[in-house]
Design a protein around this motif. Structure first.
Motif, PDB file in Angstrom:
ATOM      1  N   GLY A  62      24.716  88.007  18.401  1.00 39.09           N
ATOM      2  CA  GLY A  62      26.057  88.156  17.850  1.00 39.09           C
ATOM      3  C   GLY A  62      26.427  87.092  16.839  1.00 39.09           C
ATOM      4  N   LEU A  63      25.445  86.487  16.157  1.00 37.16           N
ATOM      5  CA  LEU A  63      25.715  85.430  15.189  1.00 37.16           C
ATOM      6  C   LEU A  63      25.862  86.005  13.797  1.00 37.16           C
ATOM      7  CD1 LEU A  63      23.062  82.864  16.485  1.00 37.16           C
ATOM      8  CD2 LEU A  63      25.471  83.017  17.117  1.00 37.16           C
ATOM      9  N   THR A  64      26.326  85.178  12.904  1.00 36.68           N
ATOM     10  CA  THR A  64      26.306  85.483  11.473  1.00 36.68           C
ATOM     11  C   THR A  64      25.518  84.386  10.778  1.00 36.68           C
ATOM     12  OG1 THR A  64      28.394  84.306  11.128  1.00 36.68           O
ATOM     13  CG2 THR A  64      28.530  86.666  11.569  1.00 36.68           C
ATOM     14  N   GLU A  65      25.171  84.664   9.506  1.00 36.09           N
ATOM     15  CA  GLU A  65      24.276  83.744   8.799  1.00 36.09           C
ATOM     16  C   GLU A  65      24.823  82.309   8.825  1.00 36.09           C
ATOM     17  OE1 GLU A  65      24.235  83.975   4.512  1.00 36.09           O
ATOM     18  OE2 GLU A  65      25.743  85.552   4.576  1.00 36.09           O
ATOM     19  N   GLY A  66      23.909  81.356   9.122  1.00 42.46           N
ATOM     20  CA  GLY A  66      24.249  79.940   9.105  1.00 42.46           C
ATOM     21  C   GLY A  66      24.921  79.425  10.351  1.00 42.46           C
ATOM     22  N   ASN A  67      25.172  80.284  11.360  1.00 41.76           N
ATOM     23  CA  ASN A  67      25.797  79.787  12.598  1.00 41.76           C
ATOM     24  C   ASN A  67      24.882  78.772  13.277  1.00 41.76           C
ATOM     25  OD1 ASN A  67      27.599  82.747  13.783  1.00 41.76           O
ATOM     26  ND2 ASN A  67      28.131  81.202  12.280  1.00 41.76           N
ATOM     27  N   THR A 127      18.264  65.285  34.242  1.00 42.10           N
ATOM     28  CA  THR A 127      19.293  65.069  33.230  1.00 42.10           C
ATOM     29  C   THR A 127      19.212  66.210  32.224  1.00 42.10           C
ATOM     30  OG1 THR A 127      17.772  63.704  31.953  1.00 42.10           O
ATOM     31  CG2 THR A 127      19.222  62.561  33.506  1.00 42.10           C
ATOM     32  N   ALA A 128      20.259  66.371  31.383  1.00 44.83           N
ATOM     33  CA  ALA A 128      20.335  67.491  30.448  1.00 44.83           C
ATOM     34  C   ALA A 128      19.448  67.251  29.243  1.00 44.83           C
ATOM     35  CB  ALA A 128      21.773  67.699  30.007  1.00 44.83           C
ATOM     36  N   ALA A 129      18.801  68.364  28.781  1.00 45.91           N
ATOM     37  CA  ALA A 129      18.055  68.360  27.521  1.00 45.91           C
ATOM     38  C   ALA A 129      18.838  69.199  26.530  1.00 45.91           C
ATOM     39  CB  ALA A 129      16.661  68.945  27.729  1.00 45.91           C
ATOM     40  N   THR A 130      18.889  68.812  25.251  1.00 45.57           N
ATOM     41  CA  THR A 130      19.631  69.562  24.237  1.00 45.57           C
ATOM     42  C   THR A 130      18.760  69.844  23.034  1.00 45.57           C
ATOM     43  OG1 THR A 130      20.486  67.550  23.216  1.00 45.57           O
ATOM     44  CG2 THR A 130      21.846  68.544  24.935  1.00 45.57           C
ATOM     45  N   GLN A 131      19.108  70.935  22.329  1.00 43.13           N
ATOM     46  CA  GLN A 131      18.418  71.298  21.088  1.00 43.13           C
ATOM     47  C   GLN A 131      19.396  72.148  20.270  1.00 43.13           C
ATOM     48  OE1 GLN A 131      16.530  70.850  18.490  1.00 43.13           O
ATOM     49  NE2 GLN A 131      14.640  70.884  19.711  1.00 43.13           N
ATOM     50  N   THR A 132      19.419  71.923  18.944  1.00 43.85           N
ATOM     51  CA  THR A 132      20.292  72.679  18.041  1.00 43.85           C
ATOM     52  C   THR A 132      19.439  73.494  17.088  1.00 43.85           C
ATOM     53  OG1 THR A 132      22.051  71.024  18.184  1.00 43.85           O
ATOM     54  CG2 THR A 132      22.115  72.548  16.314  1.00 43.85           C
ATOM     55  N   CYS A 133      19.743  74.802  16.981  1.00 46.84           N
ATOM     56  CA  CYS A 133      19.040  75.697  16.068  1.00 46.84           C
ATOM     57  C   CYS A 133      20.093  76.451  15.243  1.00 46.84           C
ATOM     58  CB  CYS A 133      18.169  76.708  16.835  1.00 46.84           C
ATOM     59  SG  CYS A 133      16.917  75.918  17.872  1.00 46.84           S
ATOM     60  N   THR A 134      19.704  76.900  14.047  1.00 46.89           N
ATOM     61  CA  THR A 134      20.641  77.542  13.118  1.00 46.89           C
ATOM     62  C   THR A 134      20.143  78.925  12.736  1.00 46.89           C
ATOM     63  OG1 THR A 134      21.234  75.376  12.225  1.00 46.89           O
ATOM     64  CG2 THR A 134      21.838  77.309  10.903  1.00 46.89           C
ATOM     65  N   ALA A 135      21.099  79.912  12.701  1.00 46.32           N
ATOM     66  CA  ALA A 135      20.751  81.275  12.286  1.00 46.32           C
ATOM     67  C   ALA A 135      20.347  81.286  10.818  1.00 46.32           C
ATOM     68  CB  ALA A 135      21.931  82.206  12.514  1.00 46.32           C
TER      69      ALA A 135
END
Length: 750
Positions: free
Chosen positions: A122-127, A145-153
């Protein structure tokens, strides 16, 4: 000490009782156990104690398990599209994972999954999507402990759009254009755009901006392109007017619509047109004669996308004004009746032509013109100048008076009313004939007339003529059709006739007959004046008729009342002679004249009891001469009575007593009572018991009126007893003082 520890737990002090012993084992240092030093696995921790008093040594061992903690997952961006981002992470052996997805910085809601992959749709470009993963484990180590990762559409790929098949420019009167584009499947919007069509007229003058928007179904990416199309207006249609005219020329002018030149189409008197070009906004046709008509059509000439303008309306101008003059129409009257004959038309000067509704040649026909006001026109052309003149005259055509339509109105036994269609304020002549006799006439104002002084049954025939008023060119109407009406329709009358009842016995007294209105006469079987005698009428169904004559009009009315008479007869009964106490079956024959049901009732005048007084054939056993009365009553309430006599002959008999072995208390009049039979019985004492010894019945007739026929009816405390065998005991005293006792079984049947 617990049974298990996590490898990253801190070292802890070991305690033993009694104190003073020595600790040993993997991970043990002094009196401490360090899970990290021991490492993962199960280990024996030993406590050795030496008693200082006895030097005896004691050893205690406990197993402890060290569990390695879960590793923090490593999250990877597995794949991305314009609409979604997929994350994966390594399996660290967790029970499950708590996942939180934040989209463009908006915190998500944590949820738990068992697998090691997650896709954010349900994303749009660049989200931008930031995923947080916590590996969940059991005790003693618990969750990581928490692991995090950021990815972009992904961004949308480039896309070229083209709007196909449009002209470089349009005129506002061009047809609507169906739009198309590449790739297909998008939507159009902009000036003059509706749906997928472009309307230059709706866009209006100037540059029309048209936008095509396309959304890629696979990626959801939106693209658009815009084209500007100039829209111009066509030249206006010149408005042509007649200018100055002479007997030899006609001038024309027209509005300036901005054209550089104009094309003129000129026709004289409807002849072949010639074409000329003018650079001004006027033109004069010359070389004409009186009466010439010049017709001109003007077209504005232009260049560019719109080209030439539309041609003007054709305008015709005459070359000469004729001198004034009006012909005279000669007509004796201007009012005609529609059924009048045609009249000849004349005028001064003669030689012209006639026209108008109802005109044929030089005649006017009122019938053809029809009712109303019409204009007759006379057209005349001067042979010298060619000038045309005309004159008109209005004429009115009126309809003749309509023939009245006559109908019968209100009638009575002495009068008949006639009504007819027409004007209620007009005068009419009415011709009246009674029963085919000589007709008489009457003048009537209005639309009704009543013939009076009639007798019942008279037939009256009428014709009606409408009388014309002063100045009515059509005169009186034709006479109506003859209509005949009858004077003697009797009014409806409902007779109310009554009698006390509709069902009687032949033994009933006479009943009064009543009727409303009074004054009529009664007839029928059993009728005498105003009463009905059932005995006279006899058994059966009888119709009683009431006839009434109305003294006011002689009308006769009648109505009928039906009554039924029933008769019951009980035949005489023969006398019977028996010995005392002997059973006698009584019988009687009864009939009903209407074949109704005949219930019979027996009564005992001597006091001797009957075993069933309502039975058709009851059984009695009198000890003395007795008279029994029987009454039969049918379903209509009629009855008759007769008697049966039983004579007693005294014959010396030996003392005797018997009891029946069975009885059937079912109400049929046969063996309904369990009772003693015998001779010379003075009194009895009877007791009946069931099989459990419970007393069901007791009878003691000592000092009573008798014993024969008295006994048990098969009931106990008012309820029917069960079918079966019962025990009885009876003590008997005879007339001579002798006593006897009987006992035995009796069977109750039904």
């Amino acid at each position: 000490m617990a049974s298990s520890y996590c490898a990253d737990d801190a070292a802890f002090i070991l305690n033993g009782t009694p104190a003073g012993g020595v600790w040993s084992g993997t991970g043990v240092a002094g009196n401490q156990f360090n899970p990290a030093t021991a490492g993962a696995g199960t280990f024996a921790v030993t406590y050795t104690y030496t008693d200082p008093a006895t030097t005896c040594q004691y050893v205690a061992t406990s197993n402890v398990t060290v569990i390695a903690p879960l590793n923090v997952p490593t999250i990877l961006c597995a794949s991305t599209t314009v609409k979604s981002v997929t994350f994966t992470w390594n399996n660290v052996g967790a029970t499950d994972y708590t996942v939180t997805a934040d989209v463009n910085g908006v915190p998500g809601v944590p949820f738990t999954i068992a697998n090691t992959t997650y896709t954010q749709n349900g994303l749009t470009e660049g989200n931008s999507v930031t995923l947080t993963v916590v590996a969940n484990g059991g005790a003693p180590c618990g969750s990581t402990t928490a692991a995090t990762q950021t990815c972009t559409a992904q961004d949308c790929p480039p896309q070229t759009l083209t709007i196909d098949g449009m002209a470089a420019a349009y005129c506002t009167d061009d047809a609507v254009v169906t739009l198309s584009a590449t790739p297909a499947g998008g939507t159009f919007s902009g000036d003059g755009v509706t749906g997928g069509q472009f309307d230059p007229a709706a866009a209006g003058l100037g540059n029309a901006s048209i936008t095509y928007t396309y959304i890629d179904a696979a990626t959801g990416c939106s693209y658009s392109t815009v084209v500007d199309i100039p829209v111009s207006a066509p030249l206006a249609v010149p408005v042509v007017s007649c200018g100055a005219a002479t007997t030899s020329s006609v001038g024309f002018t027209w509005t300036d619509v901005g054209a550089a030149s104009y094309e003129l189409s000129i026709s004289i008197n409807g002849g072949a047109a010639t074409t000329q070009t003018a650079t001004t906004t006027s033109y004069t046709a010359s070389g004409l004669v009186v009466g010439d008509e010049v017709t001109i059509i003007v077209t504005a000439l232009g260049a560019g996308v719109c080209g030439n303008g539309a041609a003007s309306a054709a305008v015709t101008c005459e070359a000469q004004d004729c001198p004034p003059g009006t012909p005279t129409i000669n007509l004796a009257t201007t009012e005609f009746c529609s059924d009048a004959a045609a009249v000849a038309l004349t005028a001064n000067p003669a030689g012209g032509t006639w026209s108008g509704t109802g005109v044929s040649g030089s005649n006017f026909d009122p019938a053809a013109a029809g009712v109303g006001t019409d204009t007759i026109t006379y057209d005349y052309i001067d042979a010298v100048t060619g000038c045309a003149y005309n004159a008109t005259i209005e004429v009115s055509v009126v309809a003749p008076l309509p023939v009245p339509v006559v109908s019968c109105g209100t009638t009575s036994t002495t009068s008949v009313e006639f009504t007819w269609t027409g004007d209620a304020a007009a005068t009419y002549t009415v011709s009246i004939s009674v029963n085919g006799g000589t007709a008489t006439t009457a003048s009537v104002l209005g639309t009704s007339y009543t013939a009076t002084g009639l007798s019942v049954g008279d037939q009256v025939t009428a014709t009606v003529t409408a009388i014309a008023g002063a100045g009515d060119v059509c005169g009186d109407s034709a006479a109506s059709a003859a209509v005949t009406c009858t004077a003697n329709d009797c009014p409806a009358l409902t007779l109310e006739i009554t009698v006390a009842d509709t069902l009687y016995c032949t033994s009933d007294a006479a009943a009064a007959l009543t009727a409303i209105p009074t004054g009529g006469t009664w007839s029928g079987n059993g009728v005498n004046a105003e009463s009905f005698n059932p005995a006279t009428a006899g058994a059966g169904t009888h119709n009683l008729i009431y006839t009434y004559t109305d003294p006011a009009n002689g009308c006769v009315y009648s109505d009928t009342l039906s009554v039924t008479v029933s008769s019951v007869v009980v035949d005489p009964i023969a006398t019977v002679t028996v010995e005392p106490g002997t059973e006698v079956t009584l019988s009687a024959d009864a009939t009903s004249s209407l074949d109704g049901a005949l219930p019979i009732a027996w009564t005992d005048a001597s006091g001797t009891a009957l075993n069933n007084p309502t039975a058709t054939n009851p059984v009695v056993a009198p000890t003395a001469t007795a008279v029994y009365t029987v009454t039969a009553t049918d379903e209509f309430g009629c009855s008759d009575t007769n008697t049966a006599t039983v004579n007693i002959v005294v014959v010396a008999k030996a003392n005797a007593a018997t009891m029946p072995t069975a009885f059937s208390p079912n109400g049929d009049g046969q063996h309904d009572i369990f009772s003693i039979q015998g001779a010379n019985i003075a009194s009895i004492e009877l007791a009946v018991f069931n099989r459990w010894g419970q007393q069901m019945y007791h009878l003691n007739t000592a000092g009573g009126a008798g014993s024969i026929g008295l006994g048990w009816d098969g009931k106990y405390e008012g309820k029917d007893m069960e079918i079966g065998v019962y025990v009885y005991y009876v003590r008997i005293v005879y007339n001579d003082g002798e006593e006897n006792t009987l006992k035995g079984n009796v069977t109750l049947v039904r």
